[in-house]
Design a protein around this motif. Structure first.
Motif, PDB file in Angstrom:
ATOM      1  N   LYS A  32      24.059  28.656  41.727  1.00  0.00           N
ATOM      2  CA  LYS A  32      24.847  29.769  41.214  1.00  0.00           C
ATOM      3  C   LYS A  32      23.907  30.807  40.605  1.00  0.00           C
ATOM      4  N   CYS A  33      24.035  32.033  41.070  1.00  0.00           N
ATOM      5  CA  CYS A  33      23.226  33.115  40.523  1.00  0.00           C
ATOM      6  C   CYS A  33      24.089  34.291  40.131  1.00  0.00           C
ATOM      7  N   ASP A  34      25.405  34.037  40.043  1.00  0.00           N
ATOM      8  CA  ASP A  34      26.353  35.096  39.693  1.00  0.00           C
ATOM      9  C   ASP A  34      26.623  35.038  38.210  1.00  0.00           C
ATOM     10  N   ALA A  35      26.115  35.981  37.471  1.00  0.00           N
ATOM     11  CA  ALA A  35      26.241  35.953  36.011  1.00  0.00           C
ATOM     12  C   ALA A  35      27.599  36.412  35.542  1.00  0.00           C
ATOM     13  N   GLN A  36      28.427  36.992  36.448  1.00  0.00           N
ATOM     14  CA  GLN A  36      29.706  37.541  36.004  1.00  0.00           C
ATOM     15  C   GLN A  36      30.883  36.616  36.276  1.00  0.00           C
ATOM     16  N   THR A  37      30.663  35.480  36.878  1.00  0.00           N
ATOM     17  CA  THR A  37      31.777  34.565  37.180  1.00  0.00           C
ATOM     18  C   THR A  37      31.504  33.178  36.642  1.00  0.00           C
ATOM     19  N   ASN A  38      31.174  33.105  35.362  1.00  0.00           N
ATOM     20  CA  ASN A  38      30.987  31.787  34.741  1.00  0.00           C
ATOM     21  C   ASN A  38      32.350  31.138  34.501  1.00  0.00           C
ATOM     22  N   ILE A  39      32.490  29.913  34.953  1.00  0.00           N
ATOM     23  CA  ILE A  39      33.759  29.192  34.848  1.00  0.00           C
ATOM     24  C   ILE A  39      33.841  28.510  33.486  1.00  0.00           C
ATOM     25  N   ALA A  40      34.917  28.762  32.768  1.00  0.00           N
ATOM     26  CA  ALA A  40      35.115  28.115  31.470  1.00  0.00           C
ATOM     27  C   ALA A  40      35.948  26.852  31.599  1.00  0.00           C
ATOM     28  N   SER A  41      36.920  26.819  32.504  1.00  0.00           N
ATOM     29  CA  SER A  41      37.761  25.629  32.693  1.00  0.00           C
ATOM     30  C   SER A  41      38.468  25.756  34.028  1.00  0.00           C
ATOM     31  N   VAL A  42      39.106  24.674  34.427  1.00  0.00           N
ATOM     32  CA  VAL A  42      39.816  24.626  35.701  1.00  0.00           C
ATOM     33  C   VAL A  42      41.216  24.063  35.458  1.00  0.00           C
ATOM     34  N   ILE A  43      42.213  24.708  36.045  1.00  0.00           N
ATOM     35  CA  ILE A  43      43.597  24.211  36.005  1.00  0.00           C
ATOM     36  C   ILE A  43      43.907  23.649  37.375  1.00  0.00           C
ATOM     37  N   VAL A  44      44.357  22.428  37.421  1.00  0.00           N
ATOM     38  CA  VAL A  44      44.541  21.744  38.699  1.00  0.00           C
ATOM     39  C   VAL A  44      45.805  20.897  38.662  1.00  0.00           C
ATOM     40  N   GLY A  45      46.431  20.758  39.821  1.00  0.00           N
ATOM     41  CA  GLY A  45      47.619  19.922  39.929  1.00  0.00           C
ATOM     42  C   GLY A  45      48.448  20.337  41.125  1.00  0.00           C
TER      43      GLY A  45
END
Length: 834
Positions: A95-108
């Motif tokens: 990952k080299c994209d500094a503008q799309t850091n993932i904080a959490s994931v919603i799944v279900g």
């Protein structure tokens, strides 16, 4: 795409620190709502509703594959890895994209997808908020980073069980998806149902199906399953699974259109993991088979602004939201120019179409339980980010012209704030997690009402309150329930067989589950006042079952009364015989000096008549309510009086024999003939019987007793004899005297004597013995007041027999042929014999 995600994207992005975008899990093409660099990424299960299912198509990069199954976990792995990679450039773990850091994931909501995502996300320590049932957690690491927006599944399972018990549905069917969640439900949950009295007619799995190419094969494979369901007498059927279960159920209900098996309406009970879902070609299928369905759903409320947001959606103005455009084409069956969709519907999409015009089977305008869970998940994440941002001492700031940024390696600290988050959402409901990372919420119970225009409406008819005691976990509002039309708005019955009505008890049928049984009428003396009783109950001692054996009735107190016909008849008969005896005694007194009266000892005749009179009168001790005195006197008086009467007859018989022997020349017996002998016989026999009766009264006296058991419908007030041995001893001594008298009289019946009584005595004793021999078995075979009546009748019959056989011939001679009652006639008859 789930509309709630895009809606929440805009709402959250208005906050200063919660900058977010939604992501398409298949195309991984992020919507252009970039206002910052913190992304709450949503891996939303494809099996959510029609608006999700229409996105099931091959990614352009995967067109070369022949068989693609979009129910496979590999798509979740793919989507998860792409979320962690550089935007629009898939390089695993890079990952080299500094503008799309993932904080959490919603799944279900599918546990498999949750597990697949957690398997990868645990290495990055990213929070995973799931809005389906408890995921498959294989280790503690996955559990640490998982947050459950779906309430504790235990409460749903207990709610289903209590729902069945509430409606008394004890014979059910179960369908489940053949995956980990379904197997866990069958192995861990269903075994609890029989413990509460619920049995299963069938438990069948639906295989995990692939998309598109296997649809008609699925119909073929499910043909036998459909026959099983429709031929089952189980009305209630539980459907456990996620949204692919809904697809399969809709396919099952397509079968009657092609085969000759009529649809037997069922009451479907669906779990909260399932939402109404349609494949594109299913949109025109009737949904009438789901009318009256009962489903569980995560407790939810309508969020302010949600309807307004949906009504304002326009794919023309939101060109960068590619998923919305795909949904629009499928929902309204139109095409946009330069669409990437493979379908060409012919109609052009204007973007002015209104979501509200779509049937609810295609798109629900209301906020469902899943949507509400996602809504709370995003807000929980936003509050956790806000809390972490506020703790300046624990986090370093890096300022630039774009705003505040967080270092990726610091995001693991977010878990502390996420677990302790607690806030009231926009509908003023508290959102918080317990110590296990589960949201503190319950379930609503919904009733589905379908309409001919392919729409349906869900009515809340109950709830599952996790804070209530287990026995009150479920609360129902039955007045609002709409049942399937077949049942004419009466509560359906789901039993293996008809209920056993009151008056019957259940009996097990060999080889079948315990919910299947036959009904057995209650035995004598028992009753059942409820349906399906395991055993009939005995009434209290002073009660008895009615004819239907469904209730107990108070017993009446019974005894031989003067007020009933039987008592009146016996009393009249006793008075009549007593009057006749007095009349005979008067005749004998008037003609006391005649030869026929003097013959065979006049004093014995008087004593016998008095004894017979007393025996007739003694019957009044047996009639009427038993008292202590009457109980003491009735049997003893009867025994002594009859002993006197029989001993008089014995004395008469012996007198006849001795008188004949005394006339023989040189006989020494003459000195025995006289009053002394007869008095000795009467006194000695009576004395022996008196001794027996006295001993009886001293050792075990009779007493009044209320017999509650001999007769099922009455309580008999009777005289308990105290000891049957003494009673039968009295009868035995009396019988011995009668037998001896009979034998002596029989031997003396032909002795030459003008006024010989031996013949009459023989016949009278034959009658006497016959009455009392028949008395014993009759007395033992009767119960209650009829036992007393039998004894009274025996006393009257035997006494009347003695009176009639012995004294009627003499009275006949005295009154009708007085010429024969002379001394001269006696001499003539003696000469004739010589």
């Amino acid at each position: 795409m789930t509309p709630i995600l895009v809606f929440l994207t805009q709402v959250i992005c208005n906050k200063p620190i919660a900058k977010c975008v939604a992501s398409d899990p298949l195309y991984i093409k992020h919507s252009q709502y970039h206002s910052g660099d913190i992304i709450v990424a949503g891996i939303v299960s494809q099996f959510y509703r029609f608006s999700d299912l229409i996105t099931f198509r091959r990614h352009p990069l995967e067109e070369q594959h022949d068989e693609i199954t979009y129910f496979s976990p590999k798509w979740s792995y793919l989507a998860t890895m792409k979320l962690l990679s550089t935007h629009d450039r898939f390089i695993p773990n890079y990952k080299c994209d500094a503008q799309t850091n993932i904080a959490s994931v919603i799944v279900g909501p599918n546990p498999q997808f949750c597990h697949s995502a957690a398997t990868i996300l645990q290495f990055y320590k990213l929070p995973q908020l799931t809005y389906g049932s408890t995921p498959m957690v294989n280790n503690n690491t996955e559990a640490v980073f998982s947050y459950q927006m779906f309430p504790n599944e235990y409460h749903q399972n207990m709610g289903i069980l209590q729902l069945l018990l509430h409606f008394k549905w004890t014979w059910i069917g179960v369908l489940f998806i053949n995956n980990y969640s379904g197997e866990r439900f069958v192995q861990n949950v269903l075994p609890m149902f029989p413990l509460k009295g619920v049995c299963f007619d069938f438990i069948k799995s639906l295989p995990r199906e692939s998309f598109s190419s296997d649809i008609w094969n699925m119909v073929t494979r499910n043909f036998e399953l459909y026959k099983l369901i429709m031929n089952s007498n189980a009305t209630a059927v539980i459907g456990h699974g996620e949204n692919q279960m809904m697809i399969s159920l809709r396919m099952l209900h397509l079968i009657p259109d092609y085969v000759g098996i009529p649809a037997n309406r069922k009451v479907w009970i669906l779990t909260a993991e399932m939402e109404f879902t349609s494949l594109p070609f299913q949109r025109m299928m009737s949904i009438e088979s789901f009318h009256g369905t009962i489903s569980f759903a995560v407790s939810s409320k309508e969020v302010p602004g949600f309807q307004k947001f949906l009504q304002a959606r326009n794919p023309i103005s939101e060109k960068k939201d590619s998923l919305l455009r795909i949904f629009w084409e499928q929902a309204f069956q139109c095409s946009f120019p330069s669409s990437i969709s493979n379908e060409n519907f012919g109609n052009r999409c204007t973007g002015e179409e209104k979501l509200a015009s779509l049937p609810s089977s295609v798109f629900e305008m209301g906020m469902t339980g899943h949507s509400y869970s996602v809504y709370n998940a995003v807000y929980a994440m936003a509050h956790a980010l806000q809390a972490m941002h506020s703790l300046k001492v624990k986090h370093k700031r890096m300022a630039d012209g774009m705003g505040v940024k967080l270092q990726t390696h610091q995001l693991w600290q977010l878990h502390h704030h996420l677990r302790s988050v607690s806030f009231n959402n926009s509908v003023r409901e508290k959102v918080s997690f317990n110590q296990n990372g589960e949201i503190d919420a319950g379930f609503d119970i919904m009733n589905w009402i379908t309409f001919p225009n392919m729409s349906f409406h869900r009515v809340r008819i109950g709830k599952v309150d996790p804070h209530a005691p287990l026995e009150k976990l479920l609360s129902m509002f039955e007045s609002g329930i709409t049942w399937p039309r077949k049942f004419n708005q009466t509560q359906p019955i789901s039993l293996c067989n008809d209920n056993c009505h009151p008056g019957y008890s259940k009996i097990k049928v060999e080889g079948k589950p315990f919910c299947c049984y036959d009904c057995l009428p209650c035995p004598e003396g028992k009753m059942s006042n409820q349906e399906d009783m395991d055993d009939c109950l005995a009434c209290q001692e002073d009660q008895y079952p009615n004819n239907g054996k469904d209730q107990c009735i108070q017993k009446d107190i019974s005894f031989l009364s003067y007020k009933e016909s039987l008592g009146i008849s016996l009393s009249t008969l006793a008075i009549t015989f007593s009057f006749i005896t007095v009349l005979v005694f008067g005749i004998f007194l008037k003609y006391s000096n005649t030869p026929i009266v003097k013959a065979n000892n006049r004093s014995l005749s008087y004593t016998l008549l008095i004894a017979l009179l007393l025996s007739f009168l003694s019957t009044f001790l047996f009639i009427g309510q038993p008292q202590k005195v009457t109980c003491l006197l009735r049997q003893t008086a009867f025994g002594i009086i009859f002993s006197v009467a029989v001993s008089c007859i014995l004395a008469k018989t012996i007198t006849v024999v001795l008188a004949f022997l005394a006339t023989q020349p040189g006989s020494r017996i003459r000195k025995w003939v006289g009053r002394r002998l007869t008095s000795s016989i009467v006194i000695s026999c009576s004395f022996i019987q008196t001794i027996i009766c006295t001993a009886w009264l001293v050792i075990s006296p009779p007493f009044p007793h209320l017999d509650k058991h001999s007769i099922s419908e009455e309580m008999v007030l009777e005289c308990n004899e105290g000891s049957n041995v003494w009673f039968y001893l009295v009868l035995s001594f009396m019988g011995l005297l009668a037998f001896v008298s009979f034998m002596v009289a029989y031997l003396a019946r032909k002795l030459p004597d003008a006024f010989n009584e031996a013949k009459f005595i023989t016949f009278s004793m034959l009658v006497f013995c016959s009455v009392w021999i028949s008395f014993v078995p009759t007395y033992l075979s009767t119960k209650g007041k009829y036992m007393v009546a039998v004894e009274v009748f025996s006393i009257l019959a035997s006494s009347g027999g003695l009176l009639g056989c012995i004294f009627s011939p003499k009275c006949f001679v005295i009154l009708v042929h007085p010429a024969l009652n002379k001394q001269e006639q006696l001499i003539i008859r003696k000469r004739e014999r010589k």
